[in-house]
Write an enzyme that holds these catalytic residues in place. Structure first.
Site, PDB file in Angstrom:
ATOM      1  N   CYS A   1      21.862  66.285 -15.769  1.00 11.79           N
ATOM      2  CA  CYS A   1      21.307  67.579 -15.771  1.00 11.79           C
ATOM      3  C   CYS A   1      20.818  67.989 -14.524  1.00 11.79           C
ATOM      4  CB  CYS A   1      19.859  67.702 -16.960  1.00 11.79           C
ATOM      5  SG  CYS A   1      18.689  66.426 -16.370  1.00 11.79           S
TER       6      CYS A   1
ATOM      7  N   ASP B   1      15.906  25.045  11.284  1.00 12.15           N
ATOM      8  CA  ASP B   1      14.476  24.250  11.324  1.00 12.15           C
ATOM      9  C   ASP B   1      13.998  24.032  12.883  1.00 12.15           C
ATOM     10  OD1 ASP B   1      15.276  22.456   9.460  1.00 12.15           O
ATOM     11  OD2 ASP B   1      17.229  22.071  10.248  1.00 12.15           O
TER      12      ASP B   1
ATOM     13  N   LYS C   1      16.914  42.351  26.151  1.00 12.53           N
ATOM     14  CA  LYS C   1      18.633  41.396  26.218  1.00 12.53           C
ATOM     15  C   LYS C   1      18.030  40.750  27.623  1.00 12.53           C
ATOM     16  CE  LYS C   1      22.833  41.400  25.829  1.00 12.53           C
ATOM     17  NZ  LYS C   1      23.961  42.394  24.792  1.00 12.53           N
TER      18      LYS C   1
ATOM     19  N   PRO D   1       7.561  25.253  11.305  1.00 15.50           N
ATOM     20  CA  PRO D   1       7.113  24.618  10.367  1.00 15.50           C
ATOM     21  C   PRO D   1       7.856  24.220   9.140  1.00 15.50           C
ATOM     22  CG  PRO D   1       6.204  26.830  10.954  1.00 15.50           C
ATOM     23  CD  PRO D   1       7.416  26.985  11.907  1.00 15.50           C
ATOM     24  N   ASP D   2       6.733  23.051   8.773  1.00 12.95           N
ATOM     25  CA  ASP D   2       7.751  22.802   7.789  1.00 12.95           C
ATOM     26  C   ASP D   2       7.320  22.657   6.558  1.00 12.95           C
ATOM     27  OD1 ASP D   2       9.510  20.959   5.648  1.00 12.95           O
ATOM     28  OD2 ASP D   2       8.863  19.141   7.223  1.00 12.95           O
ATOM     29  N   LEU D   3       7.985  24.123   6.090  1.00 11.59           N
ATOM     30  CA  LEU D   3       7.337  25.003   4.700  1.00 11.59           C
ATOM     31  C   LEU D   3       7.536  24.540   3.717  1.00 11.59           C
ATOM     32  CD1 LEU D   3       9.387  28.745   5.903  1.00 11.59           C
ATOM     33  CD2 LEU D   3       7.213  27.259   6.432  1.00 11.59           C
ATOM     34  N   ILE D   4       8.000  23.398   2.975  1.00 14.47           N
ATOM     35  CA  ILE D   4       8.061  22.706   1.860  1.00 14.47           C
ATOM     36  C   ILE D   4       7.044  21.388   2.073  1.00 14.47           C
ATOM     37  CG2 ILE D   4       9.636  20.924   2.665  1.00 14.47           C
ATOM     38  CD1 ILE D   4      10.899  22.053  -0.338  1.00 14.47           C
TER      39      ILE D   4
ATOM     40  N   PHE E   1      15.142  23.083  -2.643  1.00  7.97           N
ATOM     41  CA  PHE E   1      17.072  22.529  -2.079  1.00  7.97           C
ATOM     42  C   PHE E   1      17.559  22.256  -1.187  1.00  7.97           C
ATOM     43  CE2 PHE E   1      16.531  25.593  -5.368  1.00  7.97           C
ATOM     44  CZ  PHE E   1      17.960  25.942  -5.839  1.00  7.97           C
TER      45      PHE E   1
END
Length: 402
Positions: free
Chosen positions: A159, A283, A293, A309-312, A328
């Site tokens: 409409c 990593d 650039k 940083p190791d996030l998990i 994962f």
């Protein structure tokens, strides 16, 4: 997930009926059996021949309801045949009839003769959608647990107005159908607050070059889509995912590198019940970076790297007793042994190990396969399937086993 399923579609009389042609085509291509019922008004927008061609089976209208050629009453036959019933576009008129139990055409009779889950996908003008009578009829239907709503989108309407009332897109309809077929309509994640990370991260050397990986975020997006469809409140922290859409209802936070994801996790992880770390975090990062650039001839002969940083591991250390942490592990060759080691090392509740060296698995594909391993030592293989199907199987595993 729809292969071999019997899907009945009722098409209402609105301009959005043309979108259902794409839904029927996709369902057929994915192996579903499809039957289509058109209201008399729907036939003014899309012909039965169109749906007959797409479904490879005759489409039905009110004229067929009264033909003495069926061995059983047609509405009974169709109602008992269906595994799931989609009504789209659901018009205000059809909604009113269904809400009051009317049975004066093939579609409304078939609804009353069916016992399967019914997905309602409304489409109408904004003022019509917001009318008290329309909302009252909708709530009347949704009081029956076999009815499920795929709410209309906002945007430009036929409409020429902007507002809520657009029929959900074919992809949204497909996702919701798959979820209903998998769960039988159970919103078994309702009340859960689920945090998901997705996609790769990019660690820039200069303005255009970076260290990254081929992750597209498809697996994490499938997890977000399926969790939302099952009733969860989902927050998604994602790296660059191109033009892939964020599922409706999902709160999203876009990041680029591991440090930004770390900051987002610090903010969101304490609020979650379940945390699923599906992102492929780079990593390492360049130890030195440049603005602008770098000219090719000025690139360093060697590139010193620094860890990100190791996030998990950080999330695991901060995890509270009621929280569930899922990781994962993408591997080549033996995927189980390294995944078990990561499960123990990072103190995870569950890890999903998936191969990156198998056809149609891993980064960038629409399908995947995996082995789920939990802290109790149990492991379950998921055969090759779509990433959406795999996401549903992961949620099912967590609900049943953890």
């Amino acid at each position: 997930m729809v292969k071999g399923k019997r899907i009945l579609i009722g098409v209402g009389g609105g301009i959005a009926a043309y979108k259902i042609c794409e839904v029927v085509s996709q369902l057929f291509q994915q192996g579903a059996e499809v039957r289509v019922i058109l209201t008399a008004e729907a036939e003014k927008f899309v012909t039965p021949l169109t749906f007959t061609t797409l479904a490879r089976h005759p489409a039905y209208g009110d004229a067929d309801f009264w033909q003495p050629i069926h061995h059983r009453p047609l509405h009974i036959d169709l109602g008992e045949w269906a595994d799931i019933f989609l009504i789209a576009p659901l018009t205000a008129h059809t909604l009113a009839k269904l809400g009051h139990g009317f049975a004066d055409d093939l579609l409304s009779n078939t609804v009353l003769a069916s016992s399967c889950p019914i997905l309602l996908a409304p489409a109408m003008n904004t003022d019509m959608w917001e009318q008290e009578a329309v909302q009252r009829n909708l709530q009347q239907l949704l009081g029956d647990r076999r009815y499920h709503l795929l709410a209309p989108n906002g945007g430009l309407l036929a409409c020429d107005r902007r507002g809520v009332g657009r029929l959900a897109e074919p992809a949204q309809i497909m996702h919701r159908l798959q979820a209903l077929l998998f769960t039988g309509g159970q919103e078994d994640l309702r009340g859960k607050r689920i945090l998901i990370t997705a996609g790769g991260t990019q660690e820039y050397l200069d303005a255009v070059r970076f260290i990254g990986n081929p992750s597209t975020g498809k697996m994490g997006l499938a997890l977000a889509q399926s969790a939302g469809d099952r009733g969860a409140r989902v927050t998604l922290i994602h790296g660059p995912i191109g033009d892939l859409p964020i599922p409706m209802g999902v709160i999203s936070m876009a990041v680029v590198n591991a440090e930004q994801m770390e900051q987002a996790l610090a903010q969101q992880a304490p609020l979650a019940d379940w945390i699923v770390m599906a992102a492929a975090v780079a990593d390492v990062k360049p130890a030195q970076t440049w603005t602008g650039k770098i000219a090719k001839q000025d690139l360093p002969d060697s590139l010193p790297l620094a860890p990100v940083p190791d996030l998990i591991a950080q999330v695991s250390k901060q995890k509270r007793p009621h929280q569930l942490l899922v990781g994962f592990a993408a591997q080549a060759g033996d995927i189980v042994t390294p995944a078990k080691e990561k499960l123990q090392r990072k103190n995870l509740d569950v890890i999903v190990a998936n191969p990156i060296d198998q056809p149609q698995s891993g980064f960038g594909t629409d399908s995947n396969q995996a082995v789920i391993i939990d802290r109790h030592g149990s492991q379950t293989a998921i055969a090759p399937c779509s990433k959406l199907a795999m996401a549903h199987r992961i949620w099912q595993y967590l609900l049943e086993r953890i």
